[in-house]
Design a protein around this motif. Sequence first.
Motif, PDB file in Angstrom:
ATOM      1  N   GLY A   1       0.186 -22.939 -11.461  1.00 53.35           N
ATOM      2  CA  GLY A   1       0.662 -21.701 -10.866  1.00 53.35           C
ATOM      3  C   GLY A   1       0.074 -20.484 -11.528  1.00 53.35           C
ATOM      4  N   GLU A   2       0.544 -19.314 -11.106  1.00 56.72           N
ATOM      5  CA  GLU A   2       0.026 -18.066 -11.662  1.00 56.72           C
ATOM      6  C   GLU A   2       0.383 -17.922 -13.139  1.00 56.72           C
ATOM      7  N   ASN A   3       1.576 -18.380 -13.497  1.00 56.83           N
ATOM      8  CA  ASN A   3       2.058 -18.165 -14.860  1.00 56.83           C
ATOM      9  C   ASN A   3       2.115 -19.428 -15.715  1.00 56.83           C
ATOM     10  N   ARG A   4       2.139 -20.590 -15.057  1.00 58.79           N
ATOM     11  CA  ARG A   4       2.263 -21.837 -15.821  1.00 58.79           C
ATOM     12  C   ARG A   4       1.330 -22.892 -15.283  1.00 58.79           C
ATOM     13  N   ASP A   5       0.838 -23.709 -16.203  1.00 54.87           N
ATOM     14  CA  ASP A   5      -0.032 -24.826 -15.845  1.00 54.87           C
ATOM     15  C   ASP A   5       0.703 -26.116 -16.187  1.00 54.87           C
TER      16      ASP A   5
ATOM     17  N   ASP B   1      -6.764 -30.628  -6.363  1.00 58.67           N
ATOM     18  CA  ASP B   1      -5.735 -29.583  -6.293  1.00 58.67           C
ATOM     19  C   ASP B   1      -4.376 -30.275  -6.245  1.00 58.67           C
TER      20      ASP B   1
ATOM     21  N   THR C   1      -1.338 -29.038  -6.012  1.00 59.04           N
ATOM     22  CA  THR C   1      -0.419 -28.500  -5.000  1.00 59.04           C
ATOM     23  C   THR C   1      -0.733 -29.100  -3.637  1.00 59.04           C
TER      24      THR C   1
END
Length: 474
Positions: free
Chosen positions: A52-56, A93, A95
């Motif tokens: 994600g934008e803030n967490r991997d 990917d 997601t």
Amino acid sequence: MRSMTLDEVKRAVNGHRITAEDTRSSEEIRVSKVSRDSREIPGDCLFFALVGENRDGHDYIKDAVDRGCEAVVAERTVSFSGSEDVEYILVDDTTKALQDLARYYLKTIGPKTVGITGSTGKTTTKEMTYRVLSEKYITGCNFLNYNNHIGLPLTVLDFSEDTEAAVLEMGMDRPGEIDFLVELVRPDIGVITNIGLSHIEHLKTRENIFKAKMEIKNYFKEDDLLLVCQGEDFLRKGNIEGKYRSAVAGTGSDCDLLICDIEDRGEGGSTFTLEAGEAIGDWEGVRKGGARGRFRLALPGEHNVMDAALAAAAGLYMGVTMEEAARALRDMNPAEKRGAVIDAGGIKVINDAYNASPDSVRAALKVLAGTKGSRRVAVLGDMFELGEKAPEYHREMGEFAKDIGIDRVICVGELSRNTALGAGKKASHFPDKETLYESITDCIRPGDVVLIKGSRGMAMEDIIDVIKEKCGVI
């Protein structure tokens, strides 16, 4: 989720499997749950390392393994002590892989699916439809607010393999998002509750909102059904028809499902009659249970009557009778932060703090106006995502509250200065919640009925605890 082998998962997500060093066969590891949260890992869980934008999610693979996870869907392997025992399915990917697995799984279990969207009322309509279909089918639905490109796949993968009907709320704030979700689940019935002003900041006009919501019918077949609640402009017969079935519910005489004889009982809810017109006489539930039913709702407000009619209509199309639908909805109570009534020490609080838009604020103010109390007090926070017309929309809310007889309007937040201007002498404005708390005993007193409403980012529910502590009578 039904149990799957890792090889079945690999094929569904078009991944590449890296087998652990102990060379266990693909048949020896099965998974029956998926998770993106390393803190929620049963032994037979497949962990998806979402980026994600803030967490991997790859940073949490070790934690997932330490908690008993044996298999991971990831974009790369991760080295740590014990990593040699992890089974990987590698994808480009993660997601997309989650979405692909959900698409595959839904096809294998094959439930009839209802997709629900709209500017307001989606969650309530989802809960109502779930109750109605549960009268006849083993039914699943979204949990929490899992209605986006990640939450919807997680919801689907949580369904048991014997699920016969699925009710899926679909959220959006930009064009194309509904199209993506309906391609994933291919609903047999699409429901649009209304076309309002939610997310107009991104979509610019209500016409664009209508077009985005209408994406729900993009993959319809001939016998699939589009259900809408009649609106003043967009949601009307001529606007929604296509090479599929469609029906309109509402109070107009030309509606396919006519809502009539509405009795508003204030906080006690409503009763109404639903009549099926000739155009839907072949629906299974109408054939089995007659074309007319009387409904009683514990949920207050005419907006909930409209949502109930849509839920009943979805049930009628799938073979639930009027009587069964009415029974399913009779004892449904408001969910937390969505209109639930709380006793705060002699002060009646309507907790409708989950979110806010001009349409939902109007509906909540109408409920407040119909609720008994010494004074009717609206505590209104800012409404977000309304674009350049936000000040105008806020002022309209104040004017509306004044016009329908709300005794006092307490406005919280910078945008809500405009609400106070609209409400005039009945209003007080506070720049933030903390400033309100300093004066709250001057604003609210025992015997009042108080509506709490604002956008999610305002967290207006925090005010309720302060009302209990400072204003109520123990």
